[in-house]
Design a protein around this motif. Structure first.
Motif, PDB file in Angstrom:
ATOM      1  N   ALA A 188      -0.637   1.250  -8.078  1.00 28.21           N
ATOM      2  CA  ALA A 188      -1.497   0.434  -6.993  1.00 28.21           C
ATOM      3  C   ALA A 188      -1.039  -0.859  -7.150  1.00 28.21           C
ATOM      4  N   CYS A 222      -1.566  -4.591  -4.950  1.00 30.70           N
ATOM      5  CA  CYS A 222      -2.485  -5.235  -4.346  1.00 30.70           C
ATOM      6  C   CYS A 222      -1.799  -6.851  -4.092  1.00 30.70           C
ATOM      7  N   HIS A 257      -6.528  -8.223   1.906  1.00 31.11           N
ATOM      8  CA  HIS A 257      -5.700  -7.739   0.955  1.00 31.11           C
ATOM      9  C   HIS A 257      -4.870  -6.830   1.699  1.00 31.11           C
ATOM     10  N   LEU A 284      -2.858  -3.154   0.460  1.00 28.81           N
ATOM     11  CA  LEU A 284      -2.771  -2.336  -0.623  1.00 28.81           C
ATOM     12  C   LEU A 284      -1.727  -1.338  -0.644  1.00 28.81           C
TER      13      LEU A 284
END
Length: 161
Positions: free
Chosen positions: A59, A61, A133, A135
């Protein structure tokens, strides 16, 4: 997970409100909590949904807020809507982000392929962008569920009606 179903699930939240994202408390799965609304005349009730990206091995970000805006948005009063609404800068305290421009499936992802070969199950790569953001998630499956309407409590600030 069937890529066609994955695309449909991600298309369903285009331009909706992202209330929260991050790893679950047990740290294996990554979740997005999304508030969906429709024109009140449609009769479709608002809902809060959890998109659970299962077996999330990566993940990433990063911010999409430009440095100039960050520079103008360092005041801690901006992290609370009531104290930041009349200030210049990005009001972090609205406590949601529009899922716009939205989600894109990265087809033929080398990273997803490498994880699939190493673990022995299918993996997918998705890029999800909001106004704050960007992601990128590598995961094996997606589960979607509706959360109870009181999930965020009566005082949860959600300025879109």
């Amino acid at each position: 997970m069937d890529p066609v179903k994955l695309k449909q699930a991600l298309d369903d939240v285009f331009d909706r409100a992202l209330l929260h994202h991050g790893f679950t408390s047990y740290m294996r799965d990554y979740q997005l909590v999304i508030h969906t609304t429709a024109d009140p005349r449609s009769g479709i009730a608002p809902a809060t949904m959890r998109y659970l990206f299962r077996c999330c091995v990566q993940a990433d970000c990063k911010t999409t807020v430009p440095a100039e805006t960050w520079r103008e948005s360092l005041d801690d009063r901006l992290i609370t809507y009531q104290t930041g609404v009349d200030l210049d800068g990005y009001v972090w305290g609205v406590e949601w982000q529009p899922l716009y421009p939205g989600a894109t499936i990265i087809t033929d992802s080398p990273t997803a392929r490498n994880w699939a070969a190493a673990v022995g199950i299918d993996f997918h790569e998705v890029r999800i962008r909001t106004n704050a953001h960007d992601l990128t998630l590598i995961f094996s499956d997606l589960q979607i569920e509706e959360l109870p309407s009181e999930e965020h409590g009566p005082d949860h600030l959600f300025p879109i009606r």
